[in-house]
Scaffold this active site. Structure first.
Site, PDB file in Angstrom:
ATOM      1  N   LYS A 179       7.740 -21.288   6.867  1.00 61.46           N
ATOM      2  CA  LYS A 179       8.903 -22.020   7.373  1.00 61.46           C
ATOM      3  C   LYS A 179       8.787 -23.502   7.031  1.00 61.46           C
ATOM      4  O   LYS A 179       9.735 -24.107   6.518  1.00 61.46           O
ATOM      5  CB  LYS A 179       8.991 -21.825   8.890  1.00 61.46           C
ATOM      6  CG  LYS A 179      10.318 -22.197   9.491  1.00 61.46           C
ATOM      7  CD  LYS A 179      10.305 -22.014  11.010  1.00 61.46           C
ATOM      8  CE  LYS A 179      10.296 -20.553  11.394  1.00 61.46           C
ATOM      9  NZ  LYS A 179       9.999 -20.348  12.819  1.00 61.46           N
ATOM     10  N   ARG A 236       8.570 -25.162  16.484  1.00 62.30           N
ATOM     11  CA  ARG A 236       8.769 -23.852  15.847  1.00 62.30           C
ATOM     12  C   ARG A 236       7.495 -23.380  15.171  1.00 62.30           C
ATOM     13  O   ARG A 236       6.915 -24.088  14.363  1.00 62.30           O
ATOM     14  CB  ARG A 236       9.875 -23.960  14.789  1.00 62.30           C
ATOM     15  CG  ARG A 236      11.079 -24.726  15.257  1.00 62.30           C
ATOM     16  CD  ARG A 236      12.065 -24.968  14.116  1.00 62.30           C
ATOM     17  NE  ARG A 236      12.594 -23.732  13.579  1.00 62.30           N
ATOM     18  CZ  ARG A 236      13.342 -23.667  12.479  1.00 62.30           C
ATOM     19  NH1 ARG A 236      13.579 -24.759  11.777  1.00 62.30           N
ATOM     20  NH2 ARG A 236      13.800 -22.497  12.060  1.00 62.30           N
ATOM     21  N   GLY A 285      10.105 -12.781  14.942  1.00 64.72           N
ATOM     22  CA  GLY A 285      10.050 -12.465  16.360  1.00 64.72           C
ATOM     23  C   GLY A 285       8.655 -12.359  16.925  1.00 64.72           C
ATOM     24  O   GLY A 285       8.466 -12.104  18.105  1.00 64.72           O
ATOM     25  N   MET A 313       6.091 -14.770  16.697  1.00 60.49           N
ATOM     26  CA  MET A 313       5.543 -16.011  17.211  1.00 60.49           C
ATOM     27  C   MET A 313       6.608 -16.664  18.076  1.00 60.49           C
ATOM     28  O   MET A 313       7.665 -16.113  18.281  1.00 60.49           O
ATOM     29  CB  MET A 313       5.165 -16.910  16.038  1.00 60.49           C
ATOM     30  CG  MET A 313       4.393 -16.186  14.967  1.00 60.49           C
ATOM     31  SD  MET A 313       2.721 -15.794  15.460  1.00 60.49           S
ATOM     32  CE  MET A 313       2.090 -17.436  15.567  1.00 60.49           C
ATOM     33  N   ARG A 355      14.217 -18.162   3.688  1.00 63.22           N
ATOM     34  CA  ARG A 355      13.042 -17.412   3.220  1.00 63.22           C
ATOM     35  C   ARG A 355      13.561 -16.240   2.394  1.00 63.22           C
ATOM     36  O   ARG A 355      14.743 -15.883   2.507  1.00 63.22           O
ATOM     37  CB  ARG A 355      12.211 -16.908   4.394  1.00 63.22           C
ATOM     38  CG  ARG A 355      12.985 -15.960   5.286  1.00 63.22           C
ATOM     39  CD  ARG A 355      12.199 -15.563   6.510  1.00 63.22           C
ATOM     40  NE  ARG A 355      13.122 -15.082   7.521  1.00 63.22           N
ATOM     41  CZ  ARG A 355      12.868 -15.053   8.821  1.00 63.22           C
ATOM     42  NH1 ARG A 355      11.724 -15.487   9.284  1.00 63.22           N
ATOM     43  NH2 ARG A 355      13.755 -14.587   9.670  1.00 63.22           N
ATOM     44  N   HIS A 381      17.000  -7.992  16.394  1.00 65.77           N
ATOM     45  CA  HIS A 381      15.552  -7.754  16.278  1.00 65.77           C
ATOM     46  C   HIS A 381      15.264  -6.340  15.773  1.00 65.77           C
ATOM     47  O   HIS A 381      14.513  -6.139  14.821  1.00 65.77           O
ATOM     48  CB  HIS A 381      14.893  -7.994  17.640  1.00 65.77           C
ATOM     49  CG  HIS A 381      13.425  -7.732  17.651  1.00 65.77           C
ATOM     50  ND1 HIS A 381      12.891  -6.543  18.090  1.00 65.77           N
ATOM     51  CD2 HIS A 381      12.389  -8.492  17.232  1.00 65.77           C
ATOM     52  CE1 HIS A 381      11.571  -6.598  17.959  1.00 65.77           C
ATOM     53  NE2 HIS A 381      11.243  -7.768  17.445  1.00 65.77           N
ATOM     54  N   ARG A 415      -8.531  23.900 -14.109  1.00 66.31           N
ATOM     55  CA  ARG A 415      -9.917  23.922 -13.644  1.00 66.31           C
ATOM     56  C   ARG A 415     -10.328  25.333 -13.269  1.00 66.31           C
ATOM     57  O   ARG A 415      -9.646  26.014 -12.500  1.00 66.31           O
ATOM     58  CB  ARG A 415     -10.099  23.009 -12.428  1.00 66.31           C
ATOM     59  CG  ARG A 415     -11.558  22.983 -11.975  1.00 66.31           C
ATOM     60  CD  ARG A 415     -11.777  22.115 -10.779  1.00 66.31           C
ATOM     61  NE  ARG A 415     -11.154  22.685  -9.594  1.00 66.31           N
ATOM     62  CZ  ARG A 415     -11.112  22.059  -8.424  1.00 66.31           C
ATOM     63  NH1 ARG A 415     -11.616  20.854  -8.290  1.00 66.31           N
ATOM     64  NH2 ARG A 415     -10.544  22.634  -7.391  1.00 66.31           N
ATOM     65  N   SER A 428     -12.841  14.353 -16.623  1.00 63.40           N
ATOM     66  CA  SER A 428     -11.933  13.947 -15.558  1.00 63.40           C
ATOM     67  C   SER A 428     -12.769  13.699 -14.315  1.00 63.40           C
ATOM     68  O   SER A 428     -13.557  14.552 -13.912  1.00 63.40           O
ATOM     69  CB  SER A 428     -10.892  15.038 -15.292  1.00 63.40           C
ATOM     70  OG  SER A 428     -10.100  14.652 -14.198  1.00 63.40           O
ATOM     71  N   THR A 431     -12.715  12.284  -7.971  1.00 60.93           N
ATOM     72  CA  THR A 431     -13.186  11.201  -7.093  1.00 60.93           C
ATOM     73  C   THR A 431     -13.443  11.663  -5.663  1.00 60.93           C
ATOM     74  O   THR A 431     -14.187  11.017  -4.939  1.00 60.93           O
ATOM     75  CB  THR A 431     -12.186  10.032  -7.085  1.00 60.93           C
ATOM     76  OG1 THR A 431     -10.891  10.560  -6.838  1.00 60.93           O
ATOM     77  CG2 THR A 431     -12.206   9.303  -8.402  1.00 60.93           C
ATOM     78  N   CYS A 444      -8.759  12.432 -11.357  1.00 61.73           N
ATOM     79  CA  CYS A 444      -7.943  13.226 -10.444  1.00 61.73           C
ATOM     80  C   CYS A 444      -8.557  13.041  -9.064  1.00 61.73           C
ATOM     81  O   CYS A 444      -9.670  12.570  -8.942  1.00 61.73           O
ATOM     82  CB  CYS A 444      -7.913  14.688 -10.859  1.00 61.73           C
ATOM     83  SG  CYS A 444      -9.523  15.441 -11.026  1.00 61.73           S
ATOM     84  N   TYR A 464      -5.802   8.142 -18.121  1.00 58.49           N
ATOM     85  CA  TYR A 464      -4.711   8.551 -17.232  1.00 58.49           C
ATOM     86  C   TYR A 464      -5.211   8.744 -15.811  1.00 58.49           C
ATOM     87  O   TYR A 464      -6.406   8.944 -15.580  1.00 58.49           O
ATOM     88  CB  TYR A 464      -4.032   9.843 -17.723  1.00 58.49           C
ATOM     89  CG  TYR A 464      -4.889  11.087 -17.627  1.00 58.49           C
ATOM     90  CD1 TYR A 464      -4.961  11.820 -16.433  1.00 58.49           C
ATOM     91  CD2 TYR A 464      -5.626  11.544 -18.726  1.00 58.49           C
ATOM     92  CE1 TYR A 464      -5.757  12.948 -16.344  1.00 58.49           C
ATOM     93  CE2 TYR A 464      -6.406  12.675 -18.641  1.00 58.49           C
ATOM     94  CZ  TYR A 464      -6.478  13.378 -17.448  1.00 58.49           C
ATOM     95  OH  TYR A 464      -7.257  14.489 -17.346  1.00 58.49           O
TER      96      TYR A 464
END
Ligand code: ADP
Ligand code: MG
Ligand code: MG
Length: 868
Positions: A22, A92, A101, A103, A333, A451, A613, A760, A763, A827, A847
């Protein structure tokens, strides 16, 4: 000593970290020559210094604030302490990231029992006391935590007993009201400070402290805003929107924040101050009517709002006040907007030449894309029902749930796994925790910038406001609408795109892949380097993945082909077989099932690559466990239950996830993998004969040693070659690669690459095996880990870059030493996570592969990874 306070002339919009959003924008607008009331900003650093050690205020800040006020007095030619030429200010809050809303703000600071009389002489009694009354209320609320509503109760009591509105009070009556407000302070064992400087000091400290209030913390957690930033405090000379019929206050978005149209969207109230519009106290008027009521102010507004949009190159959310016909801009803003509007505005700004294609890509976050592909009500089902009430379409989407009337109830219900719709007269910042967990929010009062509306749009939650046909009684837990009475727990459906409310549950459907989304994703594809594939195996998921733009399938699991009543019986027959004959019988059955499956799968993806797989889970997952099931299996296999039971017992493992699974099973029972590749190639050859170009990619799971891969690969190749021969078919290209999901595999990646056509990274298992965290049990402690800041994120959702990521990087480097151009993919869950994608981009992965619904967001994320 560093500078503690900046005047609006000194700051610029680049100083957001120090001045808050602000403050930085007030400074920027001052610099642009817009009509901004004079003021200064106390930095966010002061806030953090004060929160760390309260004596900072007395020792250092106080003297600086005094100087800044004197400076403001000479700038405005008014006085903050004397009774002539009265200067009033607003205090402010303003953090780096806007937290609507969350603060606190206090207006009309500087009035006291004496000054209000002089102020009344300068202006008029009604106006002066209106300001004073508001000051006491805001000050009591923000500084001493006396709830705003308690002051309103006193006001309404007095209006009732005098039988007139506060705007018609005479001076004595105003004074009496003020006295009752002050009594409320006394009841809370505090007093309203009469000294303006004292007011300013207390208010500043209170704003600093509001950084740590509960709802601000919740909001920050929700939006991933760090807790150490602090808020700035802006002190600004007041202009008065409540000084008569030629004055007013309003909030305007330069474009429509719901759908994105390039048309002003906003509201104002004549003779009103501050939060009156947002709080939904009176129903505001649409901004267009200002043109007829106060044309000059309106025209100025158009001019300034255009300038602001051109300057910031984005849709602006502007707060303004008009004092006796003159327009002031109090805030601007980048406006919060729905997912739909985010996309439309980014594309429009690019089309208008204000931003580039690349900037447009960066303007839309992957989460926004997720929201865009979420469900809406099935229109066919909608035509069959009537809305029981309609309000303003404040935030689009479709949701069904049980009615609750308070934030606490919302939390209570959702903790039990129920979906809720929060229904209220209006919402306030205290409701934030309840709003977060609700499927939708409905209010009976308030406009499109209330709000509820602003917060819901920010969260992507469906919301209907100003539904005036509803009479919401929060304490009786009822909502009345015509002759319907609904109570807590009743199911309703809410359409945030039309504002309609329906009784009961209405089915939803996923929206069509719309054109603007296609446009953005096409741009994204153009600058992406990483490709996006899908983890999918059912025909429906495969089709969805392709519709969403997957370039191939990165992981098609085959487990599902062994389940289902008929198939699992054959698998069990195979596992428990007594002789060769039984083995062959079971394998033949399984082969014919799977051949048909692969045929359909390959046909669905056509010429796109698909990594298949081979069987991965531990053997015991296929076996029955309770006595009844074992008995019926024994019957089907024509055996004694006790014999079957014994065999099953023998197959038990203490730690199945580290046990007899993946390629280990392939090595001890090669017939299963052989059957699988035979099924794959039977169908691939069939499709090749039908004219498709197919290149199957066969993936062997859980390899930890090169000899494992060599062994499996050699018998797979043999089977495949034999299959080609059987069909008298010239072999076409295919690949055999491996999943890298064990730390040891990463370390010997150079050796594995010698015999693998592709890699591949799985993970999920790699994370599990690297941390030694069971992914099925991490839920029991990960939240404590996060709370105690031991880990910031669940490593199964966001890649652990410094551990698991390092292993992947090592493996990629080693693999590329052996085979420079080997195809390497990811993957697993993190393949669709934007943060992790940025890392994969850096280390040279080819990929990522993720579940079908994450594909559109991932396509955007891979482009952003390049642009960043
Ligand atoms: P928030 O961050 O909640 O929007 P603000 O600091 O913007 O809080 O203040 C809320 C409202 O108070 C503003 O929109 C404006 O209407 C009013 N206000 C703030 N400062 C002034 C001022 N100096 N003069 C007149 N009105 C003001
Ligand atoms: Mg506020
Ligand atoms: Mg504001």
């Amino acid at each position: 000593m560093e500078k503690l306070i900046y005047t609006f002339d000194e700051g610029r919009s680049g100083n957001k970290e120090l001045l808050g959003g602000k403050g930085a924008n007030l400074a920027e607008m001052t610099h642009l020559g817009l009509p901004v009331p004079e003021g200064f900003t106390i930095t966010t650093e002061c806030c953090m210094n004060f929160l760390a050690d309260a004596s900072f205020f007395e020792k250092q800040l106080k003297a600086e604030v005094l100087k800044a006020i004197q400076n403001l007095e000479s700038e405005t030619g008014k006085s903050f302490t004397s009774t002539e030429n009265i200067l009033l200010v607003s205090v402010r809050s303003g953090a780096v990231f806007s937290m609507p809303g969350m603060m606190d703000t206090i207006l009309n600071l500087g009035l006291n029992d004496h000054r209000v009389q002089d102020f009344a002489k300068l202006t008029n009694v009604n106006f002066a006391y209106d300001c004073y009354r508001r000051l006491l209320q805001m000050f009591g609320d923000v500084v001493y935590g006396i709830h705003k509503e308690q002051f309103n109760v006193l006001l309404h009591q007095m209006e009732k007993s005098l039988n007139k509105k506060v705007t018609d009070f005479n001076e004595a009556e105003h004074v009496e009201l003020i006295e009752s407000y002050k009594n409320l302070f006394s009841k809370n064992k505090v007093a309203f400070p009469q000294d303006p400087m004292e007011q300013l000091f207390e208010a500043t400290k209170a704003v600093f402290k509001s950084w740590n209030n509960q709802r601000a913390k919740v909001y920050r957690d929700l939006h991933h805003i760090p807790h150490h930033l602090g808020t700035a405090v802006n002190v600004q000379s007041m202009v008065f929107g409540n000084s008569g019929e030629e004055s007013g206050t309003g909030v305007v978005f330069t474009r429509n924040p719901s759908v994105g149209d390039n048309k002003l969207f906003g509201e104002f109230l004549i003779n009103a101050q501050g939060e009156d519009v947002v709080a939904g106290i009176r129903t505001p008027e649409p901004i267009e009517s200002l043109q007829t009521i106060l044309p000059e102010a309106y025209n100025d507004f158009i001019k300034h709002s255009h300038k602001l949009e051109q300057h910031y190159k984005d849709m602006q959310d502007i707060e303004f006040t008009i004092e006796n016909g003159k327009l002031y801009i109090l805030q601007t803003r980048n406006g919060k907007r729905t997912a739909k509007a985010t996309l439309k505005i980014a594309l429009d700004l690019a089309a208008e030449g204000l931003i580039s294609k690349e900037e447009a890509i960066m303007r839309v976050s992957p989460e926004v894309i997720d929201q865009l592909i979420h469900p809406v009500f099935d229109t066919e089902k909608l035509t069959a029902v009537d809305a029981f009430a309609t309000g303003l379409p404040a935030s689009p989407g479709a949701a069904t749930g049980s009615i609750v009337f308070t934030a606490d109830k919302a939390k209570e219900y959702t903790a039990l796994g129920k979906k809720v719709i929060l229904v209220r007269q209006e919402t306030s910042p205290e409701d934030i925790e309840g709003m977060v967990v609700s499927e939708a929010i409905v209010t009976s009062r308030g406009g499109m910038t209330s709000h509820a509306a602003v917060v819901a749009r920010g969260m992507g939650t469906c919301c209907v406001t100003g539904c005036e046909a509803l009479t919401v009684n929060e304490s009786a837990k009822t909502v009345l609408c015509g002759n319907h009475t609904l109570t807590e727990g009743d199911m309703i459906s809410v359409d945030g795109s039309t504002g309609s409310l329906y009784l009961g549950e209405i089915p939803t459907i996923v929206p069509e892949n719309d054109q603007s989304l296609q446009q953005l994703l096409t741009w994204a594809d153009e600058c992406a380097e990483l490709k996006v594939r899908a983890n999918a195996e059912t025909l429906q998921d495969l089709q969805t993945a392709i519709d969403f733009g997957a370039t191939g399938i990165g992981l098609a699991r085959t487990e599902h082909m062994f389940f289902g009543e008929e198939r699992v019986l054959e698998m069990r027959r195979l596992i428990l077989a007594k002789d060769e004959e039984e083995v062959q019988a079971a394998l033949n059955k399984l082969l014919s099932f799977q051949q048909e499956d692969f045929y359909q799968m390959l046909k669905t993806v056509q010429d796109k690559p698909m990594v298949i797989r081979l069987l991965d889970p531990p053997m015991h997952e296929f076996l029955p466990h309770d006595a009844n099931e074992i008995k019926s299996l024994a019957d089907q296999l024509n055996r004694y239950p006790s014999a079957v039971e014994k065999q099953i017992e023998k197959l038990q493992e203490t730690n199945p996830m580290l046990g007899h699974r993946g390629c280990r099973l392939g090595i001890t029972e090669p017939l299963i993998y052989q059957m699988q590749v035979k099924a794959i190639f039977n169908s691939a050859i069939q499709l090749a004969k039908e004219g498709l170009t197919i290149c199957p990619e066969i993936m062997v799971p859980l390899i930890s040693e090169k000899a494992e891969l060599d062994y499996v690969k050699s018998f797979l190749t043999e089977t495949i070659e034999a299959t080609f021969k059987e069909h008298q078919m010239e072999p076409f290209p295919y690949e055999i690669g491996t999943m890298i999901e064990l730390p040891r595999a990463c370390i010997i990646a150079d050796q594995l690459a010698e015999n693998a056509d592709f890699f591949s990274f799985g993970t999920n298992d790699l994370t599990q095996m690297t941390f030694g965290f069971s992914r099925d049990d991490i839920g029991k402690f990960i939240n404590t880990y996060k709370e105690k800041q031991i880990m910031q994120q669940d490593p199964f959702q966001v890649l652990d870059q410094s551990g698991v990521g390092e292993l992947i990087k090592l493996a990629v480097d080693k693999a590329r030493q052996t085979k420079e151009n080997m195809m390497i993919g990811i993957c697993g869950e993190v393949g669709g996570n934007p943060e992790s994608i940025a890392f994969f981009q850096q280390i040279g992965i080819d990929y990522v592969s993720c579940s079908p619904y994450r594909i559109p967001a991932a396509r955007l994320a891979v482009a952003q990874a390049v642009l960043k």
